[in-house]
Design a protein around this motif. Structure first.
Motif, mmCIF file in Angstrom:
data_model
loop_
_atom_site.group_PDB
_atom_site.id
_atom_site.type_symbol
_atom_site.label_atom_id
_atom_site.label_comp_id
_atom_site.label_asym_id
_atom_site.label_seq_id
_atom_site.Cartn_x
_atom_site.Cartn_y
_atom_site.Cartn_z
ATOM 1 N N GLY A 29 54.492 -53.621 -30.681
ATOM 2 C CA GLY A 29 54.392 -52.357 -31.398
ATOM 3 C C GLY A 29 53.329 -51.417 -30.889
ATOM 4 N N GLY A 76 53.470 -48.065 -33.112
ATOM 5 C CA GLY A 76 54.704 -47.770 -33.824
ATOM 6 C C GLY A 76 55.809 -47.317 -32.892
ATOM 7 N N ARG A 77 56.628 -46.399 -33.369
ATOM 8 C CA ARG A 77 57.838 -45.972 -32.670
ATOM 9 C C ARG A 77 57.543 -44.864 -31.654
ATOM 10 N N GLN A 120 57.111 -47.861 -39.838
ATOM 11 C CA GLN A 120 58.318 -47.032 -39.883
ATOM 12 C C GLN A 120 58.230 -45.772 -39.027
ATOM 13 N N GLU A 149 59.399 -43.496 -29.491
ATOM 14 C CA GLU A 149 60.470 -42.512 -29.310
ATOM 15 C C GLU A 149 60.324 -41.306 -30.232
ATOM 16 N N LEU A 150 59.590 -41.458 -31.346
ATOM 17 C CA LEU A 150 59.414 -40.337 -32.267
ATOM 18 C C LEU A 150 58.616 -39.197 -31.647
ATOM 19 N N ALA A 186 54.890 -43.648 -36.512
ATOM 20 C CA ALA A 186 53.962 -43.896 -35.403
ATOM 21 C C ALA A 186 52.590 -43.304 -35.727
ATOM 22 N N SER A 237 61.272 -39.691 -40.472
ATOM 23 C CA SER A 237 60.017 -40.430 -40.425
ATOM 24 C C SER A 237 58.816 -39.515 -40.175
#
Length: 362
Positions: free
Chosen positions: A77, A106-107, A195, A109-110, A197, A168
């Motif tokens: 992560g 976190g994510r 959920q 791609e966000l 970033a 998100s």
């Protein structure tokens, strides 16, 4: 993502004292990737930076910090992005001062999805927090990622709204990525990391220094297509984010408020300067060319009884004390407190310091 040896060179470049972002980018532009910078001769470096900076670049021992950062990046992560990474936020590359590296939890791609920044006062009113969450939820449902700074007040409400929607949220923090400030947002930070970033340009272990928070604002505005200011005093730090957004060619939006509220002064100032006045999230979606998502199906809110409706009308949308409400409504103080308690439990009003009350929602 770069190989570990390549990433170590990027980290070494950013951890050298006295070598700021502008100097880092100048070296990268003149000499290429960090490996080539550290392989360059003193004479070659002298054509780009002063000898003293070159000495600092080569003499500083950052191996311990580099090892800790690489170990952190290896955890599930976590990631460290560099200017050369394809996953680096492309909108930040349009900004005049993009961070050389970004620590991401976190994510990832966000960071390259359509986004809107929502900022405002740390000492927000209950209505301001309600507005921030409602706007964020609607905008996130329409596909926008909500970007803010993980502060108390408007920031936290915007993040919570973003987590409730489909798009998100991204939190840009002013400390090292391994720290959460303020501590009261620990649980929220965990939810965002799971959920959404959390990102930072600052090395691991960087404490909460006041000069770092205005600096991170350029990233908040830079990631987004526009910036919404929900509540802000006349000298609020949120106005810095709004100014940076304007300088970066982003749309600036502001929600108006009571002429009597100090927390409306900043928004009114922005509107006078050309920010777009908005009183509905759809105003922002229309401006950005987004179609609003279908409204969520929900049970109709119960209608207030006659006495409650009368008191809501007497309260209006400014905060008000009990004595004024008694004069407006003709009710006794005892009866007023009983109704106000029921209204607060129903979420129709909020109690404020100084014995004042404020309406929440329509």
């Amino acid at each position: 993502m770069p190989r570990e040896s390549e990433l170590a060179a990027w980290l070494r470049l950013t951890l050298a004292p006295g070598i700021g972002g502008e100097t880092q980018r100048r070296l990268l532009a003149e000499l290429g990737l960090p490996d080539r910078i550290f392989a360059a001769s003193p004479a070659t470096l002298a054509r780009t930076i002063p000898p003293r900076q070159a000495e600092q670049l080569f003499s500083h021992d950052a191996q311990g910090e580099i090892d800790r950062a690489l170990a952190w990046a290896a955890e599930p992560g976590n990631a460290i992005l560099t200017l050369a990474d394809a996953a680096y936020p492309q909108r930040l590359l349009e900004a005049p001062d993009p961070p050389t590296v970004l620590y991401v939890k976190g994510r990832v791609e966000l960071l390259n999805t359509p986004a809107l920044a929502i900022v405002g006062s740390r000492n927000a009113t209950p209505q301001g927090e309600s507005n921030a969450m409602a706007f964020a939820t609607t905008l996130a449902d329409a596909g926008l990622t909500i970007v803010s700074g993980l502060a108390l007040g408007i920031d936290a409400a915007a993040h919570r709204g973003g987590l409730r929607g489909k798009g998100s949220t991204v939190a840009v923090i002013g400390t090292g990525i391994d720290r959460v400030y303020p501590a009261r947002n620990q649980e929220l930070a965990r939810d965002i990391a799971a959920q959404g970033a959390i990102i930072s340009e600052f090395p691991l272990g960087t404490p909460a220094l006041k000069e770092n928070f205005p600096r991170r604002n350029r990233i908040i505005s830079g990631l987004a297509r526009g910036c919404l200011v929900v509540e802000a005093a006349e000298r609020s730090g949120s106005l810095i984010t709004a100014r940076l957004a304007g300088e970066q060619g982003r749309d600036v939006f502001a929600i108006p408020g009571s002429i009597h509220s100090p927390l409306s002064k900043g928004c009114h100032k922005l509107i006078k300067q050309g920010a777009k006045l908005v009183d509905d999230a759809r105003d922002i979606l229309d401006e950005l060319g987004f179609c609003a998502a279908a409204e969520r199906k929900s049970a109709a809110a119960p209608q207030p009884d006659t006495e409650t409706a009368k008191l809501l009308a007497c309260l209006g949308y400014d905060s008000c004390d009990v004595d004024t409400l008694a004069l407006r409504s003709g009710l006794t103080t005892e009866r007023l407190y009983a109704i106000l308690l029921e209204m607060e439990l129903d979420g129709r009003i909020a109690s404020l310091p100084g014995g004042r009350f404020q309406r929440i929602g329509p």
